[in-house]
Design an enzyme around this catalytic site. Structure first.
Site, PDB file in Angstrom:
ATOM      1  N   GLN A 191      32.829   6.393 104.938  1.00 21.08           N
ATOM      2  CA  GLN A 191      31.907   6.915 103.934  1.00 21.08           C
ATOM      3  C   GLN A 191      30.490   6.905 104.491  1.00 21.08           C
ATOM      4  OE1 GLN A 191      33.985   4.064 100.847  1.00 21.08           O
ATOM      5  NE2 GLN A 191      32.368   5.138  99.759  1.00 21.08           N
ATOM      6  N   PHE A 222      37.177   4.770  97.978  1.00 15.68           N
ATOM      7  CA  PHE A 222      36.903   3.913  96.808  1.00 15.68           C
ATOM      8  C   PHE A 222      35.950   2.766  97.104  1.00 15.68           C
ATOM      9  CE2 PHE A 222      41.351   5.476  96.575  1.00 15.68           C
ATOM     10  CZ  PHE A 222      41.154   6.450  95.616  1.00 15.68           C
ATOM     11  N   GLU A 226      32.981   2.150 102.883  1.00 12.28           N
ATOM     12  CA  GLU A 226      31.513   2.218 102.863  1.00 12.28           C
ATOM     13  C   GLU A 226      30.962   1.402 104.024  1.00 12.28           C
ATOM     14  OE1 GLU A 226      29.604   1.492  99.060  1.00 12.28           O
ATOM     15  OE2 GLU A 226      27.668   1.139  99.998  1.00 12.28           O
ATOM     16  N   ARG A 304      24.115  -5.589  92.039  1.00 11.42           N
ATOM     17  CA  ARG A 304      24.551  -4.645  90.996  1.00 11.42           C
ATOM     18  C   ARG A 304      25.188  -5.404  89.822  1.00 11.42           C
ATOM     19  NH1 ARG A 304      25.003   0.741  89.875  1.00 11.42           N
ATOM     20  NH2 ARG A 304      24.070   1.372  91.840  1.00 11.42           N
ATOM     21  N   ARG A 336      34.543   0.766  94.052  1.00 10.11           N
ATOM     22  CA  ARG A 336      34.181   1.542  92.857  1.00 10.11           C
ATOM     23  C   ARG A 336      33.710   0.661  91.685  1.00 10.11           C
ATOM     24  NH1 ARG A 336      38.350   6.289  91.023  1.00 10.11           N
ATOM     25  NH2 ARG A 336      36.871   7.734  90.144  1.00 10.11           N
ATOM     26  N   PHE A 338      31.283  -1.636  92.156  1.00 12.50           N
ATOM     27  CA  PHE A 338      30.375  -2.385  93.025  1.00 12.50           C
ATOM     28  C   PHE A 338      29.732  -3.573  92.305  1.00 12.50           C
ATOM     29  CE2 PHE A 338      26.683  -2.525  96.051  1.00 12.50           C
ATOM     30  CZ  PHE A 338      27.328  -2.298  97.246  1.00 12.50           C
ATOM     31  N   THR A 434      20.919   0.414  94.439  1.00 12.96           N
ATOM     32  CA  THR A 434      19.958  -0.590  93.966  1.00 12.96           C
ATOM     33  C   THR A 434      18.928  -0.940  95.045  1.00 12.96           C
ATOM     34  OG1 THR A 434      21.380  -2.423  94.596  1.00 12.96           O
ATOM     35  CG2 THR A 434      21.661  -1.538  92.375  1.00 12.96           C
ATOM     36  N   ALA A 503      27.853   4.763  95.588  1.00 17.29           N
ATOM     37  CA  ALA A 503      27.014   4.545  94.408  1.00 17.29           C
ATOM     38  C   ALA A 503      27.055   5.752  93.460  1.00 17.29           C
ATOM     39  CB  ALA A 503      25.582   4.205  94.815  1.00 17.29           C
ATOM     40  N   GLU A 707      31.779   6.300  89.606  1.00 15.03           N
ATOM     41  CA  GLU A 707      32.130   4.930  89.244  1.00 15.03           C
ATOM     42  C   GLU A 707      32.228   4.643  87.745  1.00 15.03           C
ATOM     43  OE1 GLU A 707      28.904   3.741  91.975  1.00 15.03           O
ATOM     44  OE2 GLU A 707      30.297   2.167  92.568  1.00 15.03           O
TER      45      GLU A 707
HETATM   46  N1  LUZ Z   1      26.290   0.712  97.808  1.00 14.62           N
HETATM   47  C1  LUZ Z   1      25.061   0.217  98.017  1.00 14.62           C
HETATM   48  C2  LUZ Z   1      26.747   0.964  96.583  1.00 14.62           C
HETATM   49  O1  LUZ Z   1      24.694  -0.020  99.147  1.00 14.62           O
HETATM   50  N2  LUZ Z   1      24.242   0.027  96.972  1.00 14.62           N
HETATM   51  C3  LUZ Z   1      24.617   0.258  95.697  1.00 14.62           C
HETATM   52  O2  LUZ Z   1      23.836   0.067  94.768  1.00 14.62           O
HETATM   53  C4  LUZ Z   1      25.933   0.741  95.487  1.00 14.62           C
HETATM   54  N3  LUZ Z   1      26.387   0.951  94.261  1.00 14.62           N
HETATM   55  C5  LUZ Z   1      27.624   1.380  94.088  1.00 14.62           C
HETATM   56  C6  LUZ Z   1      28.427   1.611  95.180  1.00 14.62           C
HETATM   57  N4  LUZ Z   1      28.000   1.411  96.409  1.00 14.62           N
HETATM   58 MO1  MOS Z   2      31.170   2.853  96.627  1.00 14.40          MO
HETATM   59  S1  MOS Z   2      31.860   1.234  95.670  1.00 14.40           S
HETATM   60  O1  MOS Z   2      30.239   3.815  95.756  1.00 14.40           O
HETATM   61  O2  MOS Z   2      31.449   2.994  98.166  1.00 14.40           O
END
Ligand code: LUZ
Ligand code: MOS
Length: 750
Positions: A191, A222, A226, A304, A336, A338, A434, A503, A707
């Site tokens: 991602q 999901f 990331e 978060r 998902r 987070f 965030t 996010a 999400e």
């Molecule tokens: N990733 C991140 C996220 O680095 N910061 C966030 O606030 C976030 N929120 C949801 C999913 N991934």
């Molecule tokens: Mo995400 S939990 O938005 O990779």
């Protein structure tokens, strides 16, 4: 327009990394991971493995040319373990061989000598031992210590939520190709292509500009890709860098489940205070987050959580403490929601418990505390355009809560051994990373001389339909057929310094960047058309259905002709542009600010049916009013709501991650880790769009979708619990998810 990937997926024509045909010289990579959750590494001997059939190289930490470090937020994660292992699944060495069979066989012949050390798997125990990822974080508003005096009811409790396996269909994978000199091309199922590029640069000691990361699509993510796709991409890059041969790494499912992080389990303590009329006055909570052995994204996930303490409610006095605890589990990661779902389950548990104990109905407490415009979130952001009550009332009107509740009560009076349960779940989710700096994106749009269009952004297509949305945006903006538009792969050479597609913000950030590029090109094309049509004023020029219109009148000038004429006049038909979300900021010294561009709201109504002899339940009905803004693509958005809902329900009900005391994952395959299937899907799912919701931060007034719908699933826990209570009036049970059928049964009869 349907999602153009759908046909390819169904026919098996979509290309994933494992489908790519590779040069014959390609090496296959197997990863040896730690057998113990905490141990000293006395020695790693690769001699026997190196002599195995087909083996080209066996690499350990000693072979890393740059820094042995892939930590993102905190620099605490090695690529390959050095003198200690901290969780089962931690990579120790890789084998490069002529086939994957030979590579895996040889990995078993690497001789590792361990010296076992004490293992901690529990977050609270880690906290007691001072084993933390970072210092605790506190979010506070109002005057909590004074507020308790104003409350008519005060209750305390403890809440547990479990982990969750992402179970993307495509396991973690990458292919790295050596290029001239020390350069590399890396295909990664990530991602976050820039994170992969950055980590490879660091580990190999070569500049980021020498590394091209390309992503065509992922077979699901999901959140699981990331941060955690990076490890495997860097290992393949290390192999390619050293051998100067292409290296392919695909984790087999049994290893993927063992070695990759999951949703964070949380254990929480809360105290809640209410007035007699149901008004919530004060809420205090401590979250113990089980981070696993390294930070990964845990600090961001915890943050978060701290933003979603109060879900959809206004609570004037809040103190929330987040403690990220370091344990000997695999580093847990983005999933998902987070950290948001963990927070929302705690506050809903607190309200549910307060309702039972005070005699005020749960729904009364929920509805009467929904946040309104002008009220402050506990992190200092003023609530604007609140759709919390609007969604609730629209759901109430459409679905007739009172009648449904009556039906459930009547059913329960008539039936002894089968009971129904009912609940309402409101959701309020903040949109923006965030970490404010991550809310940036860029786009590169080319119009070719035949009128076709190529679009590059940082958005990664992972099945969520972001490419369809971007295509829709471009087709609408240029008023051309979507057949003309190609969404390119996500590539660090075309789009640099990107944020993760995460996010829920992929379509927002990248869509807005694309709109800027399209506007730039449109301006030039309008000027060009004005010249062609001998009009003074280019504001009279419009585009519709691939024709140029002047003063609302169709001309002979088509899109393609205009593009060709503009090219001949040496007009720039490409645009790169940059978007940064306006108005957001957050001050981490006081934990106040305006971190979110906006919020997404919704309300779900849930009815379940419980077999009180077997402990089995099924889902009758889930009816939702969701705030889509002005949906960019209703089909894609409904798909996201249904998928998110099911994933949330799975987390709350049957998905149970279990570790042994030695830190070994016991629910390590699909025979022991159950996920919802089509038979478990609610008989009756209805999703309605909240009308008249607009959002200036989203492309064409849309709202983010990925999400927020997951958290509707939380309501299922309370619906099942209510059904249990209908069978067993004096039910006393911890607020602990998942509420598996086994747990239901034990609590009904023990
Ligand atoms: N990733 C991140 C996220 O680095 N910061 C966030 O606030 C976030 N929120 C949801 C999913 N991934
Ligand atoms: Mo995400 S939990 O938005 O990779």
């Amino acid at each position: 327009m349907n999602n153009p990937d759908v046909n390819k997926h169904v026919r098996g024509e979509s290309i994933f990394i494992d489908d790519i045909s590779l040069p014959a010289e390609t090496l296959h990579c197997a990863v040896l991971d730690s057998a113990f959750a905490h141990a000293g590494l006395v020695s790693i001997n690769t001699n026997r493995a190196e002599k195995m059939n087909g083996v080209i190289a066996v690499l350990t930490s000693k072979d890393i040319p740059g820094e042995n470090q892939i930590g993102g937020i905190i620099q605490d994660e090695t690529l390959l373990a050095v003198d200690e292992v901290k969780y089962i699944g931690e990579p120790l060495a890789i084998v490069l061989a002529d086939s994957i069979t030979n590579a895996r066989k040889a990995a078993a012949y690497i001789d590792v000598e361990y010296k076992k050390l004490p293992v901690i798997t529990d977050a609270r125990e880690a906290c007691k031992n001072g084993s933390l990822i970072q210092q605790p974080t506190i979010f506070e508003s109002g005057d909590i210590d004074k507020a308790w005096g104003e409350c008519d009811f005060v209750y305390e409790g403890r809440v547990e939520t479990g982990g969750q396996e992402h179970l993307y269909l495509e396991t973690q994978c990458a292919v790295a190709y050596p290029k001239e000199e020390d350069k590399l091309l890396v295909l990664s199922s990530t991602q976050h292509p820039t994170a992969v590029q950055r980590a490879i640069s660091r580990v190999l000691g070569i500049p980021m500009s020498n590394i091209e990361v390309d992503v065509l699509r992922l077979g699901g993510a999901f959140g699981g890709k990331e941060d955690q796709a990076t490890h495997w991409a860097v290992l393949s890059a290390l192999g390619a860098h050293i051998t100067r041969k292409p290296v392919k790494l695909v984790l087999p499912r049994y290893q993927d489940i063992r070695v990759t992080g999951k949703r964070h389990p949380y254990s929480s303590d809360y105290k809640i205070g209410l007035k007699k009329n149901g008004k919530i006055i004060a809420f205090e909570v401590i979250y113990y987050q089980n981070a696993g052995a390294c930070a990964d994204l845990s600090p961001a996930v915890l943050e978060r959580t701290l933003f979603h303490v109060t879900n959809s409610y206004f609570i004037p006095n809040v103190r929330a403490t987040g403690i990220s605890c370091k344990t000997n589990l695999v580093p847990n990661t983005a999933f998902r929601g987070f950290g948001g779902p963990q927070a929302m389950f705690v506050v809903e548990s607190a309200l549910h418990d307060a309702a039972e104990k005070s005699g005020i109905s749960y729904q009364t407490i929920q509805k009467s505390n929904l946040i309104k415009d002008g009220e402050l979130f506990h992190y200092g952001q003023t609530c604007e355009n609140s759709n919390a009550l609007k969604c609730w009332e629209e759901a109430e009107r459409l679905y007739d809560f009172i009648q449904i509740k009556k039906n459930v009560d009547e059913f329960n009076q008539k039936n002894k051994l089968v009971k129904k349960g009912f609940s309402i779940m409101p959701v309020c989710f903040g949109i923006s990373f965030t970490s404010s700096f991550l809310n940036q994106a860029s786009a590169l749009v080319h119009i070719y001389t035949d009128g076709s269009i190529g679009v590059s952004t940082a958005a990664v297509e992972m099945g969520q339909g972001v490419n369809t949305k971007i295509k829709t945006i471009v087709a609408e903006k240029f008023s051309v057929s979507s057949d003309r538009i190609k969404i390119e792969s996500t590539n660090t050479t075309r789009i640099a310094n990107s944020s993760a597609t995460a996010a829920s913000s992929g379509a927002d950030l990248n869509g807005n960047a694309v709109l800027l590029s399209c506007s730039n090109i449109l301006e030039r094309l309008k000027k060009s058309a004005a010249e062609e049509l001998v009009t003074e004023d280019k504001s009279e020029i419009e585009f519709a259905d691939e024709f140029v219109f002047v003063n609302g009148k169709k001309t002979e000038l088509t899109w393609t002709k205009l593009v060709q004429k503009s090219y001949m006049k040496r007009i720039n038909l490409s645009s790169h542009s940059f978007y940064a979300t306006p108005e957001i900021y957050f001050d981490r010294t006081i934990n106040k600010g305006r971190p979110f561009a906006y919020h997404v709201y919704g309300t779900a109504l849930i009815v379940v049916e419980l077999d009180c002899i077997l402990g089995r339940y099924k889902l009758d009905t889930v009816k939702i009013v969701h705030d889509f803004g002005k949906s960019l693509h209703p089909k894609v958005d409904i798909g996201q709501v249904e998928g998110g809902l099911l994933q949330g329900i799975g987390w709350m009900t049957m998905e149970e991650i279990i570790y042994s005391q030695e830190g070994r994952l016991l629910s390590n395959s699909l025979s022991t880790y159950k996920v919802p299937d089509i038979y478990f899907t609610p008989q009756n799912i209805e999703v309605n769009f909240l009308e008249e919701s607009i959002n200036k931060f989203g492309p064409f007034n849309s709202k983010a979708i990925g999400e927020p719908p997951l958290m509707y699933g939380i309501g299922v826990y309370f619906a099942i619990r209510n059904a249990m209570k209908a069978y067993k009036k004096n039910l006393v049970m911890d607020y602990s998810a998942p509420l598996t059928p086994e747990k239901v049964l034990m609590n009904l009869f023990m």
